[in-house]
Write a protein that holds these residues in place. Sequence first.
Motif, PDB file in Angstrom:
ATOM      1  N   LEU A 286       0.841  -1.194   0.000  1.00  0.00           N
ATOM      2  CA  LEU A 286       0.000   0.000   0.000  1.00  0.00           C
ATOM      3  C   LEU A 286       0.878   1.246   0.000  1.00  0.00           C
ATOM      4  N   ILE A 287       0.630   2.110  -0.973  1.00  0.00           N
ATOM      5  CA  ILE A 287       1.311   3.401  -1.071  1.00  0.00           C
ATOM      6  C   ILE A 287       0.299   4.477  -0.716  1.00  0.00           C
ATOM      7  N   VAL A 288       0.659   5.369   0.167  1.00  0.00           N
ATOM      8  CA  VAL A 288      -0.219   6.476   0.536  1.00  0.00           C
ATOM      9  C   VAL A 288       0.560   7.771   0.393  1.00  0.00           C
ATOM     10  N   THR A 289       0.064   8.670  -0.438  1.00  0.00           N
ATOM     11  CA  THR A 289       0.662   9.994  -0.580  1.00  0.00           C
ATOM     12  C   THR A 289      -0.390  11.032  -0.240  1.00  0.00           C
ATOM     13  N   ALA A 290       0.045  12.085   0.408  1.00  0.00           N
ATOM     14  CA  ALA A 290      -0.879  13.105   0.895  1.00  0.00           C
ATOM     15  C   ALA A 290      -1.238  14.087  -0.201  1.00  0.00           C
ATOM     16  N   GLY A 291      -2.525  14.458  -0.227  1.00  0.00           N
ATOM     17  CA  GLY A 291      -2.973  15.497  -1.141  1.00  0.00           C
ATOM     18  C   GLY A 291      -2.744  16.866  -0.525  1.00  0.00           C
ATOM     19  N   GLY A 292      -3.371  17.859  -1.080  1.00  0.00           N
ATOM     20  CA  GLY A 292      -3.199  19.218  -0.576  1.00  0.00           C
ATOM     21  C   GLY A 292      -2.816  20.162  -1.686  1.00  0.00           C
ATOM     22  N   HIS A 293      -2.165  21.244  -1.316  1.00  0.00           N
ATOM     23  CA  HIS A 293      -1.827  22.272  -2.300  1.00  0.00           C
ATOM     24  C   HIS A 293      -0.657  21.871  -3.200  1.00  0.00           C
ATOM     25  N   SER A 294       0.301  21.112  -2.659  1.00  0.00           N
ATOM     26  CA  SER A 294       1.466  20.736  -3.464  1.00  0.00           C
ATOM     27  C   SER A 294       1.156  19.475  -4.261  1.00  0.00           C
ATOM     28  N   SER A 295       1.795  19.335  -5.410  1.00  0.00           N
ATOM     29  CA  SER A 295       1.578  18.189  -6.285  1.00  0.00           C
ATOM     30  C   SER A 295       2.837  17.337  -6.336  1.00  0.00           C
ATOM     31  N   LEU A 296       2.631  16.046  -6.556  1.00  0.00           N
ATOM     32  CA  LEU A 296       3.761  15.139  -6.714  1.00  0.00           C
ATOM     33  C   LEU A 296       4.467  15.427  -8.030  1.00  0.00           C
ATOM     34  N   GLU A 297       5.786  15.459  -7.982  1.00  0.00           N
ATOM     35  CA  GLU A 297       6.572  15.588  -9.202  1.00  0.00           C
ATOM     36  C   GLU A 297       6.910  14.199  -9.726  1.00  0.00           C
ATOM     37  N   GLU A 298       7.275  14.131 -10.993  1.00  0.00           N
ATOM     38  CA  GLU A 298       7.589  12.843 -11.598  1.00  0.00           C
ATOM     39  C   GLU A 298       8.726  12.146 -10.855  1.00  0.00           C
ATOM     40  N   ALA A 299       9.718  12.916 -10.420  1.00  0.00           N
ATOM     41  CA  ALA A 299      10.845  12.334  -9.681  1.00  0.00           C
ATOM     42  C   ALA A 299      10.380  11.703  -8.375  1.00  0.00           C
ATOM     43  N   ASP A 300       9.398  12.331  -7.710  1.00  0.00           N
ATOM     44  CA  ASP A 300       8.850  11.771  -6.471  1.00  0.00           C
ATOM     45  C   ASP A 300       8.169  10.436  -6.743  1.00  0.00           C
ATOM     46  N   ILE A 301       7.410  10.378  -7.819  1.00  0.00           N
ATOM     47  CA  ILE A 301       6.663   9.166  -8.166  1.00  0.00           C
ATOM     48  C   ILE A 301       7.624   8.022  -8.492  1.00  0.00           C
ATOM     49  N   ILE A 302       8.663   8.321  -9.261  1.00  0.00           N
ATOM     50  CA  ILE A 302       9.657   7.298  -9.609  1.00  0.00           C
ATOM     51  C   ILE A 302      10.371   6.801  -8.363  1.00  0.00           C
ATOM     52  N   ARG A 303      10.694   7.711  -7.450  1.00  0.00           N
ATOM     53  CA  ARG A 303      11.367   7.318  -6.211  1.00  0.00           C
ATOM     54  C   ARG A 303      10.489   6.387  -5.376  1.00  0.00           C
ATOM     55  N   ILE A 304       9.185   6.672  -5.313  1.00  0.00           N
ATOM     56  CA  ILE A 304       8.258   5.826  -4.554  1.00  0.00           C
ATOM     57  C   ILE A 304       8.136   4.448  -5.197  1.00  0.00           C
ATOM     58  N   LEU A 305       7.970   4.412  -6.497  1.00  0.00           N
ATOM     59  CA  LEU A 305       7.847   3.140  -7.205  1.00  0.00           C
ATOM     60  C   LEU A 305       9.117   2.307  -7.068  1.00  0.00           C
ATOM     61  N   THR A 306      10.268   2.963  -7.063  1.00  0.00           N
ATOM     62  CA  THR A 306      11.539   2.266  -6.889  1.00  0.00           C
ATOM     63  C   THR A 306      11.641   1.691  -5.474  1.00  0.00           C
ATOM     64  N   ALA A 307      11.203   2.476  -4.475  1.00  0.00           N
ATOM     65  CA  ALA A 307      11.247   2.015  -3.096  1.00  0.00           C
ATOM     66  C   ALA A 307      10.397   0.768  -2.888  1.00  0.00           C
ATOM     67  N   TYR A 308       9.297   0.661  -3.619  1.00  0.00           N
ATOM     68  CA  TYR A 308       8.419  -0.500  -3.522  1.00  0.00           C
ATOM     69  C   TYR A 308       8.825  -1.611  -4.506  1.00  0.00           C
ATOM     70  N   ARG A 309       9.942  -1.403  -5.205  1.00  0.00           N
ATOM     71  CA  ARG A 309      10.488  -2.371  -6.158  1.00  0.00           C
ATOM     72  C   ARG A 309       9.548  -2.654  -7.326  1.00  0.00           C
ATOM     73  N   ILE A 310       8.707  -1.685  -7.605  1.00  0.00           N
ATOM     74  CA  ILE A 310       7.852  -1.774  -8.794  1.00  0.00           C
ATOM     75  C   ILE A 310       8.649  -1.316 -10.017  1.00  0.00           C
ATOM     76  N   MET A 311       9.585  -0.412  -9.768  1.00  0.00           N
ATOM     77  CA  MET A 311      10.554   0.017 -10.774  1.00  0.00           C
ATOM     78  C   MET A 311      11.945  -0.278 -10.232  1.00  0.00           C
ATOM     79  N   SER A 312      12.876  -0.504 -11.131  1.00  0.00           N
ATOM     80  CA  SER A 312      14.243  -0.766 -10.694  1.00  0.00           C
ATOM     81  C   SER A 312      15.181   0.326 -11.207  1.00  0.00           C
TER      82      SER A 312
END
Length: 229
Positions: free
Chosen positions: A203-229
């Motif tokens: 389970l990945i949970v990212t907080a909403g709000g005024h700031s938006s996720l950048e592509e680098a943030d998304i890649i880092r999360i996917l890598t941490a979960y070993r969905i991307m290498s």
Amino acid sequence: MNDLKRLVNKFRSVLFSVYRMEDQLPNYPPGTFATLIQHDHLYYYWTRNEDGRTVRSYVKLKDAEEMKARYQPKMQLLKAREEAEQWLIRARKTLLIYGISPEDLEQECRKQYEMQKSLFKTERGEVTTCLSEQRIANVLYRYGIEYEYRAPLILKNRVYWPSYTILHKKEVFYWEHPSRTLMPQQKKYEDYLRYGIWQGRNLIVTAGGHSSLEEADIIRILTAYRIMS
């Protein structure tokens, strides 16, 4: 005044949810699947529209479980939409008491929703609710990661709609991106935990709000979960 503000905000939120559910319905099989008790016997039937006529066909018992599994997500969606519409009926009456026209508010919400659809459409064609969800979808799509957007997750008698259901190497991951705050989601995450779904595992949970996720943030999360290498 605060009560009115909360009501209007919830009215908008529920209305947007109904719009999104209506947009999702064409992705499901046609018609509906239901049960009928008659003379102490349980019957299953499939109802659909043919040339403006409602046609009902009874389903053989040996095919009932397969049909039930096929139609369960759609029936859960229809139930959620009906509950939302029942709440809207009550809310419209309350808005009138405050002197606010529900029709005018709905017209404004529809315009905002259509504008949102053009702003947050993904490269694969889904309409997301915010920029972060759009970016998550685009990263998954570009890197060839199989996913479903707002697919129903049925846990016993409850149904949830995680932002993304990700399929990777025979494993299923869920990504939740609440639009505002994590607090109202606590009950959901407690249910997830009971069924083996938790942060750090699947389970990945990212907080909403005024700031938006950048592509680098998304890649880092996917890598941490070993969905991307």
